[in-house]
Design an enzyme around this catalytic site. Structure first.
Site, PDB file in Angstrom:
ATOM      1  CD1 TRP A   1      -0.659  -8.576   5.166  1.00 35.07           C
ATOM      2  CD2 TRP A   1      -1.539  -6.618   4.533  1.00 35.07           C
ATOM      3  NE1 TRP A   1      -0.147  -7.620   5.996  1.00 35.07           N
ATOM      4  CE2 TRP A   1      -0.673  -6.402   5.641  1.00 35.07           C
ATOM      5  CE3 TRP A   1      -2.189  -5.523   3.973  1.00 35.07           C
ATOM      6  CZ2 TRP A   1      -0.449  -5.140   6.194  1.00 35.07           C
ATOM      7  CZ3 TRP A   1      -1.971  -4.269   4.522  1.00 35.07           C
ATOM      8  CH2 TRP A   1      -1.114  -4.084   5.620  1.00 35.07           C
TER       9      TRP A   1
ATOM     10  CB  SER B   1      -0.892   0.015   1.242  1.00 32.71           C
ATOM     11  OG  SER B   1      -1.696  -1.144   1.299  1.00 32.71           O
TER      12      SER B   1
ATOM     13  CB  CYS C   1      -5.194  -0.769   6.049  1.00 32.13           C
ATOM     14  SG  CYS C   1      -3.751  -1.293   5.075  1.00 32.13           S
TER      15      CYS C   1
ATOM     16  CG  ASP D   1      -5.122  -2.243   1.253  1.00 27.17           C
ATOM     17  OD1 ASP D   1      -4.842  -3.393   0.863  1.00 27.17           O
ATOM     18  OD2 ASP D   1      -4.394  -1.256   1.020  1.00 27.17           O
TER      19      ASP D   1
END
Length: 659
Positions: free
Chosen positions: A659, A445, A612, A657
């Site tokens: 992961w 990002s 995020c 966002d």
């Protein structure tokens, strides 16, 4: 210089015959002159799949299309292609295609059988190479549902294997959508949809789906015909033809200097700054990296986008691998995917001429665990019969337990496996064709705001350094590479567009939750808001929930965040320190303790929530906290609160966002 002109003379038959014999002899010598090359494994080249224009329509055919981000879907597709060739032999055309290169509008209605191996990336999104196809088929479904088009795939059979991770909310969303889309367009499923879970054993999931697929094909022989007689099908290892070149040959760049607009066209940008963000008291590392893109005027990013980069293996790893291959680091060569010696489903060769040191640095993933097809390839070149037998066992269904114990549980890398089986010294063609996967690009990002830093991309990167069960110290390829970089070093990068953006209306309230390096895009958001304030624009409220372990160790960008509160770019800042006291304190706890203020903001028109960071734990805990806030502050039952949060996401006001 003009060529000399020979005057015609009298015809002499004897001279003519002698000249002709000499000419033929010279041509034969040139044709038979050996070329310097490394021998590929003793495998027969497979008959490559024909293009649509030259395809033999009398033969049954199957197309395998893959959408991949990390390479797993591509690996499975090639594995499935080989199994189908082995099963059906030359009587069936099998083509494995990157879905980005598939002309769907023209070819899909003509297919007899098409198999989709589709990964889901990010928050339920298609992979980069599948984005155009995914958009196209969704539009086609919309046209059919609206009566604009008929169901035109009624003669097509299909299968879907989705790849994802159950830790994500939208698990295998793309695979599921592919199934419903093909059904809506009139196609017929050949077997159940497979759902591969990377959080568990995705290889096992794929094997189970393949078992179902082959059973379905056996039950419908009209699709691909009868299976070939045992031993007559193709069984080929992928291997490039390798051309050895003289020492000192001028080397090509591993990546041509491109536009930086995609993974296929990276731009060699210059590193302008690398600095440590943790204090000396921390036992971990997090680096701030600034990448100068001013040399490519057309390369632009928007706040919230991602930057992709091609990292490289360390010099130590490269040297160990060259030793295992038994070749000098300065070996110069070129790969060829066609011609005698090339076999199997091969990616386009990387640029050449190239030195072995560069090829191992940029194009060989040797620190991940090897998959079973790589073990088979190693077995094919092992000169020790016991080693070859053991490698074949590890790659077999009968050796599943041994593979789990020796490789999976130990996180044993390809490099370690090759060190454990030293007689397996593959040719370069086999190594790059079947054994070492390509290093995939890494994505980060962007942690800068485009308004404040239009010609510089900032990255906030936690450096990965773990001790594996084998005792090996595992350094993350990309993070350790960035940590090693110095100002002036170059790195191939590209911009990946994202939907993780601030609202268009600057008055809209935003709530940001991002512990650790999850702060990265929010640093960009804050810089964007600061630029608006400096331009005398009005901005709405912005609340940040940030978390780290200890203020004295890893409170990254502390001075910047304090300044943002002072300037008004941040309305409120809540920081959770998880290791500072006897009780662990996380961002979700601060959300709940400030539930009334959070709820009040969310009642304002268009207010957005952004999350995020870690998908496995943090994002789920934040999601539960949001439901808890809705239930307590909105006087809702648990199910009502859950439905309210779902509507928040469906309306485009809840962004992730992760992961």
């Amino acid at each position: 210089m003009e060529p000399a002109t020979v005057a015609p003379g009298p015809f002499s038959p004897g001279i003519a015959v002698a000249s002709l014999v000499l000419l033929v002899f010279t041509i034969l010598l040139l044709y038979l002159k050996p070329k310097s090359s490394i021998k590929s494994p003793k495998v027969e080249p497979i008959r490559r799949a024909s293009t649509a224009a030259e395809e033999d329509l009398s033969k049954p055919s199957v197309r395998i299309l893959y959408g991949t981000q990390t390479g797993t879907a591509e690996r499975f597709s090639k594995q499935l292609g080989n199994e189908l060739r082995r099963k059906y032999g030359d009587g069936t055309l099998v083509e494995v295609v990157d879905i980005e290169n598939y002309k769907a509008e023209r070819r899909l209605p003509k297919e007899r059988l098409v198999l989709f191996l589709m990964a889901t990336y990010g928050d339920g999104e298609p992979t980069d190479n599948a984005a155009d196809f995914y958009s196209w088929i969704c539009n086609e479904v919309e046209d059919v549902e609206n009566g604009v088009k008929d169901r035109y795939l009624e003669g097509v059979h299909y299968g879907v294997f989705g790849l994802g991770n159950k830790q994500y909310e939208h698990f295998n969303a793309v695979g599921k959508r592919m199934q419903t889309s093909m059904e809506a367009l009139g196609a017929t499923p050949i077997c159940r949809r497979g759902d591969g879970d990377d959080d568990d054993s995705i290889d096992d999931d794929f094997e189970k789906w393949c078992t179902d697929l082959f059973a379905a094909l056996d039950a419908q022989p009209a699709l691909l015909g009868a299976a070939a007689a045992e031993g007559t099908g193709s069984d080929t290892l992928a291997a490039y033809r390798v051309e050895l070149l003289p020492a000192g040959s001028k080397a090509a760049s591993p990546f041509p200097d491109g536009s930086g607009s995609s993974a296929h066209d990276p731009y060699w940008a210059v590193i302008s700054e690398v600095r440590e963000l943790h204090t000396a008291a921390s036992d971990r590392s997090c680096v701030h990296v600034e990448i100068d893109i001013s040399g490519k005027s057309q390369l632009k990013y928007e706040t919230g986008d991602h930057v992709g980069m091609y990292a490289r293996n360390s010099e130590q790893v490269v040297a160990r691998m060259a030793c295992l291959l038994g070749l000098p680091l300065e070996t110069s060569f070129r790969l060829h995917a066609e011609g005698e010696g090339a076999s199997g489903d091969l990616d386009a060769p990387f640029p050449g001429p190239i030195q072995l040191s560069t090829a191992l640095a940029y194009f060989a993933d040797v620190l991940s665990s090897p998959h079973k097809d790589a073990l088979l390839a190693l077995a094919s070149c092992a000169t020790d019969s016991k080693e070859a037998e053991q490698l074949r066992l590890l790659a077999s269904a009968a050796g599943k337990a041994q593979y789990t114990d020796y490789i999976a549980k130990q996180h044993r890398s390809l490099m370690e496996v090759m060190e454990g089986f030293p007689s397996a010294k593959p040719s370069l063609g086999l190594f790059f064709g079947s054994i070492a996967p390509r290093l995939a690009p890494r994505y980060y990002s962007i942690s800068s705001g485009a308004a404040k830093h239009p010609r510089s991309v900032h990255v906030t990167c936690a450096v990965v350094r773990d001790v594996m069960p084998t005792g090996r110290i595992h350094d993350g390829v990309a993070s350790s590479h960035l940590q090693r970089c110095k100002p002036g070093d170059c790195i191939p990068v590209f911009i990946r567009r994202s939907t993780f953006k601030l609202p268009d209306d600057t008055h809209t309230p935003v709530i940001m939750i991002g512990p650790g390096t999850g702060l990265a895009p929010f640093r960009g958001f804050i810089q964007e808001r600061q630029a608006l304030i400096e331009d005398m624009a009005e901005v709405g409220p912005a609340v940040l929930f940030f978390g780290c372990r200890n203020r004295a160790h890893d409170y990254i960008y502390e001075a910047e965040l304090d300044a943002a509160v002072e300037s008004g770019a941040l309305s409120q800042l809540h920081v959770a320190f998880s290791r500072a006291g006897p009780v662990k304190d996380y961002v979700q706890h601060h959300m709940e303790s400030n539930g009334a203020a959070v709820w009040e903001l969310l009642q304002q028109p268009g207010a957005c929530v952004y999350v995020c960071g870690d998908a496995k734990n943090m994002a789920k805990d934040v999601h539960r906290a949001l439901i808890s806030v809705a239930a307590s502050q909105g006087s809702m039952s648990s199910s009502q609160a859950e439905a309210w949060v779902k509507r928040l996401g469906d309306s485009g006001r809840y962004h992730k966002d992760v992961w």
